[in-house]
Design an enzyme around this catalytic site. Structure first.
Site, PDB file in Angstrom:
ATOM      1  N   ASN A  10       0.855  -1.185   0.000  1.00 20.74           N
ATOM      2  CA  ASN A  10       0.000   0.000   0.000  1.00 20.74           C
ATOM      3  C   ASN A  10       0.897   1.243   0.000  1.00 20.74           C
ATOM      4  O   ASN A  10       1.668   1.452   0.945  1.00 20.74           O
ATOM      5  CB  ASN A  10      -0.899  -0.047   1.245  1.00 20.74           C
ATOM      6  CG  ASN A  10      -1.816   1.150   1.347  1.00 20.74           C
ATOM      7  OD1 ASN A  10      -1.390   2.279   1.116  1.00 20.74           O
ATOM      8  ND2 ASN A  10      -3.055   0.938   1.715  1.00 20.74           N
ATOM      9  N   HIS A  13       1.094   6.205   1.799  1.00 22.30           N
ATOM     10  CA  HIS A  13       1.873   7.162   2.590  1.00 22.30           C
ATOM     11  C   HIS A  13       3.066   7.758   1.851  1.00 22.30           C
ATOM     12  O   HIS A  13       3.666   8.717   2.330  1.00 22.30           O
ATOM     13  CB  HIS A  13       2.235   6.563   3.946  1.00 22.30           C
ATOM     14  CG  HIS A  13       0.987   6.310   4.755  1.00 22.30           C
ATOM     15  ND1 HIS A  13       0.079   7.311   5.028  1.00 22.30           N
ATOM     16  CD2 HIS A  13       0.456   5.173   5.251  1.00 22.30           C
ATOM     17  CE1 HIS A  13      -0.940   6.799   5.694  1.00 22.30           C
ATOM     18  NE2 HIS A  13      -0.742   5.499   5.839  1.00 22.30           N
ATOM     19  N   HIS A  48      -5.614   3.748  -1.680  1.00 25.32           N
ATOM     20  CA  HIS A  48      -6.926   4.122  -1.147  1.00 25.32           C
ATOM     21  C   HIS A  48      -7.207   5.558  -1.582  1.00 25.32           C
ATOM     22  O   HIS A  48      -6.538   6.490  -1.119  1.00 25.32           O
ATOM     23  CB  HIS A  48      -6.893   3.995   0.385  1.00 25.32           C
ATOM     24  CG  HIS A  48      -8.203   4.288   1.046  1.00 25.32           C
ATOM     25  ND1 HIS A  48      -8.348   4.246   2.420  1.00 25.32           N
ATOM     26  CD2 HIS A  48      -9.410   4.626   0.556  1.00 25.32           C
ATOM     27  CE1 HIS A  48      -9.603   4.538   2.728  1.00 25.32           C
ATOM     28  NE2 HIS A  48     -10.264   4.782   1.612  1.00 25.32           N
ATOM     29  N   ARG A  50      -9.160   8.312  -0.920  1.00 25.51           N
ATOM     30  CA  ARG A  50     -10.094   8.761   0.126  1.00 25.51           C
ATOM     31  C   ARG A  50     -10.883   9.966  -0.361  1.00 25.51           C
ATOM     32  O   ARG A  50     -10.405  10.757  -1.176  1.00 25.51           O
ATOM     33  CB  ARG A  50      -9.327   9.145   1.399  1.00 25.51           C
ATOM     34  CG  ARG A  50      -8.680   7.983   2.100  1.00 25.51           C
ATOM     35  CD  ARG A  50      -8.042   8.464   3.399  1.00 25.51           C
ATOM     36  NE  ARG A  50      -9.042   8.614   4.431  1.00 25.51           N
ATOM     37  CZ  ARG A  50      -9.235   7.752   5.415  1.00 25.51           C
ATOM     38  NH1 ARG A  50      -8.471   6.693   5.526  1.00 25.51           N
ATOM     39  NH2 ARG A  50     -10.168   7.957   6.307  1.00 25.51           N
ATOM     40  N   ARG A  54      -6.506  12.991   1.103  1.00 26.94           N
ATOM     41  CA  ARG A  54      -5.358  13.362   1.927  1.00 26.94           C
ATOM     42  C   ARG A  54      -4.049  12.756   1.417  1.00 26.94           C
ATOM     43  O   ARG A  54      -2.981  13.230   1.756  1.00 26.94           O
ATOM     44  CB  ARG A  54      -5.580  12.970   3.391  1.00 26.94           C
ATOM     45  CG  ARG A  54      -5.625  11.491   3.621  1.00 26.94           C
ATOM     46  CD  ARG A  54      -5.723  11.153   5.086  1.00 26.94           C
ATOM     47  NE  ARG A  54      -7.039  11.394   5.628  1.00 26.94           N
ATOM     48  CZ  ARG A  54      -7.474  10.835   6.755  1.00 26.94           C
ATOM     49  NH1 ARG A  54      -6.692  10.058   7.452  1.00 26.94           N
ATOM     50  NH2 ARG A  54      -8.689  11.068   7.195  1.00 26.94           N
ATOM     51  N   GLU A  75      -8.683   0.465  -2.735  1.00 26.74           N
ATOM     52  CA  GLU A  75      -9.528   0.512  -1.534  1.00 26.74           C
ATOM     53  C   GLU A  75     -10.474   1.687  -1.707  1.00 26.74           C
ATOM     54  O   GLU A  75     -10.043   2.791  -2.070  1.00 26.74           O
ATOM     55  CB  GLU A  75      -8.685   0.735  -0.287  1.00 26.74           C
ATOM     56  CG  GLU A  75      -7.763  -0.396   0.034  1.00 26.74           C
ATOM     57  CD  GLU A  75      -6.857  -0.051   1.210  1.00 26.74           C
ATOM     58  OE1 GLU A  75      -6.967   1.053   1.781  1.00 26.74           O
ATOM     59  OE2 GLU A  75      -6.024  -0.895   1.544  1.00 26.74           O
ATOM     60  N   THR A 106      -7.947   3.821   8.542  1.00 29.82           N
ATOM     61  CA  THR A 106      -9.218   3.104   8.504  1.00 29.82           C
ATOM     62  C   THR A 106      -9.450   2.421   9.860  1.00 29.82           C
ATOM     63  O   THR A 106      -8.801   1.437  10.173  1.00 29.82           O
ATOM     64  CB  THR A 106      -9.206   2.069   7.358  1.00 29.82           C
ATOM     65  OG1 THR A 106      -8.684   2.712   6.198  1.00 29.82           O
ATOM     66  CG2 THR A 106     -10.597   1.557   7.082  1.00 29.82           C
ATOM     67  N   GLU A 156     -11.013  -9.161   3.529  1.00 28.27           N
ATOM     68  CA  GLU A 156      -9.726  -8.746   4.086  1.00 28.27           C
ATOM     69  C   GLU A 156      -9.966  -8.537   5.577  1.00 28.27           C
ATOM     70  O   GLU A 156     -10.734  -7.653   5.972  1.00 28.27           O
ATOM     71  CB  GLU A 156      -9.205  -7.464   3.421  1.00 28.27           C
ATOM     72  CG  GLU A 156      -7.867  -7.057   4.027  1.00 28.27           C
ATOM     73  CD  GLU A 156      -7.094  -6.024   3.222  1.00 28.27           C
ATOM     74  OE1 GLU A 156      -7.249  -5.969   1.984  1.00 28.27           O
ATOM     75  OE2 GLU A 156      -6.329  -5.277   3.844  1.00 28.27           O
ATOM     76  N   HIS A 195      -3.605  -4.328   7.914  1.00 27.74           N
ATOM     77  CA  HIS A 195      -3.657  -3.164   8.791  1.00 27.74           C
ATOM     78  C   HIS A 195      -2.702  -3.326   9.972  1.00 27.74           C
ATOM     79  O   HIS A 195      -2.827  -4.266  10.748  1.00 27.74           O
ATOM     80  CB  HIS A 195      -5.055  -2.839   9.314  1.00 27.74           C
ATOM     81  CG  HIS A 195      -5.221  -1.352   9.519  1.00 27.74           C
ATOM     82  ND1 HIS A 195      -4.728  -0.707  10.615  1.00 27.74           N
ATOM     83  CD2 HIS A 195      -5.739  -0.399   8.721  1.00 27.74           C
ATOM     84  CE1 HIS A 195      -4.966   0.587  10.489  1.00 27.74           C
ATOM     85  NE2 HIS A 195      -5.573   0.804   9.346  1.00 27.74           N
TER      86      HIS A 195
HETATM   87  N1  PXP Z   1      -5.813  -2.864   4.185  1.00 26.60           N
HETATM   88  C1  PXP Z   1      -6.762  -1.905   4.235  1.00 26.60           C
HETATM   89  C2  PXP Z   1      -8.132  -2.265   3.809  1.00 26.60           C
HETATM   90  C3  PXP Z   1      -6.454  -0.598   4.673  1.00 26.60           C
HETATM   91  O1  PXP Z   1      -7.424   0.327   4.721  1.00 26.60           O
HETATM   92  C4  PXP Z   1      -5.121  -0.288   5.002  1.00 26.60           C
HETATM   93  C5  PXP Z   1      -4.771   1.100   5.406  1.00 26.60           C
HETATM   94  O2  PXP Z   1      -4.918   1.952   4.318  1.00 26.60           O
HETATM   95  C6  PXP Z   1      -4.164  -1.314   4.902  1.00 26.60           C
HETATM   96  C7  PXP Z   1      -4.526  -2.594   4.517  1.00 26.60           C
HETATM   97  C8  PXP Z   1      -2.723  -1.073   5.211  1.00 26.60           C
HETATM   98  O3  PXP Z   1      -2.570  -0.745   6.559  1.00 26.60           O
HETATM   99  P1  PXP Z   1      -1.169  -0.223   7.088  1.00 26.60           P
HETATM  100  O4  PXP Z   1      -0.889   1.047   6.358  1.00 26.60           O
HETATM  101  O5  PXP Z   1      -1.377  -0.040   8.547  1.00 26.60           O
HETATM  102  O6  PXP Z   1      -0.155  -1.289   6.760  1.00 26.60           O
END
Ligand code: PXP
Length: 241
Positions: A10, A13, A48, A50, A54, A75, A106, A156, A195
């Site tokens: 992901n 960030h 994602h 959003r 952001r 996402e 999330t 998930e 997550h």
């Molecule tokens: N899976 C989903 C559905 C999420 O919303 C997120 C956060 O955007 C992640 C995985 C990844 O989480 P993390 O950034 O804490 O590894």
């Protein structure tokens, strides 16, 4: 032989750091970071988009939908606007997530049971054009069953709570994850998780039965800084005569 767990990276960030300056800097280059992730072994890229934009922007989705060389997992909140974007840009997967404007990340899973009427036609619309669908849910039997009934291809399981807990409560949450994974697999759903996963918890998540995919973001971007800053400072030091 145990199958290999698919790693979805992901990259939200990376975009967070870019958007801190309003997206006006050429760095960090999201496309470059996507390529680096794939070179490192990412088998999927997750973003994602959003509502508050952001981090990931619409132009990122547009670009990655054309240029990403591994499957793209979008996402998204269960809104008609997001379904329209998914129909237009055709990611390989859409993962339905809950979205609150004020949350830091999330927080909690999607209540598929409560949102059934709204979510069901969205799943249908996207599957008709070949997009696979997952539901980001709390590890609860009720939500696994609702995901099955809504026609999802995968669940998930939200690992965030388990990661944060300690001691007996952590054990209890792990048991919930195992039960949800077993039940999802029994119903024919693919089992994904994500997550808060870091190096430590990724070693443990390997033991989750039937796990096929993890999506990891925040820790990886932080590790990239921890493991890479020395090199970039060295380069800057050389530039400054
Ligand atoms: N899976 C989903 C559905 C999420 O919303 C997120 C956060 O955007 C992640 C995985 C990844 O989480 P993390 O950034 O804490 O590894």
């Amino acid at each position: 032989m145990k199958h290999k767990i698919r790693l979805g990276v992901n990259v939200d960030h990376v975009a967070t750091l870019r958007q801190v300056r309003g997206g006006t800097t050429p760095y960090p280059d999201l496309g470059k970071m996507v390529k680096a992730s794939i070179k490192g072994g990412a088998e999927q890229i997750t973003i994602h988009l959003r509502e508050d934009r952001r981090h990931i922007q619409l132009h990122d989705l547009k670009k990655l939908s054309k240029e990403c060389s591994v499957p793209l997992n979008l996402e998204m909140a269960a809104t008609s606007q997001m379904v329209a974007y998914a129909k237009k840009y055709r990611p390989d997967w859409c993962c339905f997530v809950p979205e609150k404007r004020a949350e830091l990340t999330t927080e909690g899973g999607l209540d598929v049971k409560k949102g059934f009427k709204k979510i069901s036609p969205m799943v249908d619309k996207l599957q008709r054009i070949g997009i696979e669908i997952s539901m980001f849910i709390e590890p609860s039997i009720e939500q696994v069953e609702a995901s099955y009934e809504v026609g999802a291809d995968a669940v998930e399981l939200h690992t965030g709570k388990w990661v944060m807990l300690k001691g007996a409560r952590k054990q209890k949450e792990w048991k919930r994850l195992v039960e949800a994974a077993e039940w999802a697999n029994y119903l024919g759903l693919n089992v994904h998780a994500g997550h808060g996963l870091d190096y430590e918890h990724s070693r443990l998540i390997n033991k989750l039965p039937h796990l096929q995919e993890v999506n990891i973001g925040h820790s990886l971007i932080c590790y990239a800084l921890e493991e890479g800053l020395e090199q970039s400072v060295r380069k800057m030091r050389k530039i400054l005569k």
